[in-house]
Design a protein around this motif. Structure first.
Motif, PDB file in Angstrom:
ATOM      1  N   ARG A  66       0.809  -1.234   0.000  1.00  0.00           N
ATOM      2  CA  ARG A  66       0.000   0.000   0.000  1.00  0.00           C
ATOM      3  C   ARG A  66       0.837   1.276   0.000  1.00  0.00           C
ATOM      4  O   ARG A  66       0.272   2.371  -0.012  1.00  0.00           O
ATOM      5  CB  ARG A  66      -0.928  -0.007   1.207  1.00  0.00           C
ATOM      6  N   LEU A 128      -6.311  -3.903  -3.694  1.00  0.00           N
ATOM      7  CA  LEU A 128      -5.162  -3.119  -4.086  1.00  0.00           C
ATOM      8  C   LEU A 128      -5.325  -2.539  -5.488  1.00  0.00           C
ATOM      9  O   LEU A 128      -4.841  -1.454  -5.770  1.00  0.00           O
ATOM     10  CB  LEU A 128      -3.878  -3.952  -4.010  1.00  0.00           C
ATOM     11  N   GLU A 131      -7.542   0.648  -5.301  1.00  0.00           N
ATOM     12  CA  GLU A 131      -7.008   1.853  -4.684  1.00  0.00           C
ATOM     13  C   GLU A 131      -6.465   2.756  -5.761  1.00  0.00           C
ATOM     14  O   GLU A 131      -5.911   2.317  -6.750  1.00  0.00           O
ATOM     15  CB  GLU A 131      -5.910   1.494  -3.676  1.00  0.00           C
TER      16      GLU A 131
END
Length: 134
Positions: A66, A128, A131
């Motif tokens: 992240r 992920l 995002e």
């Protein structure tokens, strides 16, 4: 050639293209151009950044997957790209852009390798992909 992109990735490219006054194709070409041609062509510092990721626990891998380039550095990259298109860059600006792109590439490499390891460990990493970059 036709490339089918997941919706969130396409939308992210579209937003970047709008912000930079470029086509989605140009954004995609720039993204792909930063990839090494062969795995053995990864610079030593990049290889070192991912070498021990497999030793990390899941929580540490999630954090690595992240991580992001600092917003001010991301803005600087975008501004330098715009200036390059408009006016060209001086030698010092080209060097600054190369340094920033190297840092960005290292972060992306760590993120992608961390996500791959998490997936291998049975985690759902689809969040992920959803995002968005700032």
């Amino acid at each position: 050639m036709t490339v089918n992109l997941p919706g969130p990735l396409y939308e992210r490219l579209a937003r970047r293209a709008t912000r930079t006054h470029r086509t989605i194709e140009a954004e995609l070409v720039d993204a792909v151009a930063t990839l090494p041609d062969e795995p053995d062509e990864i610079p030593a510092d990049m290889a070192e950044a991912i070498a021990a990721l497999h030793l990390l626990g899941d929580e540490e891998l999630w954090r690595a997957a992240r991580q992001r380039l600092a917003p001010e550095k991301s803005s600087e990259i975008e501004e330098l790209h715009r200036k390059r298109q408009r006016d060209g860059l001086s030698a010092s600006e080209l060097e600054a852009l190369a340094t920033l792109m190297n840092e960005y590439t290292r972060i992306m490499l760590v993120r992608s390798r961390s996500a791959a390891l998490l997936k291998q460990r049975g985690h759902n990493v689809s969040e992920l992909c959803e995002e968005h970059e700032p």
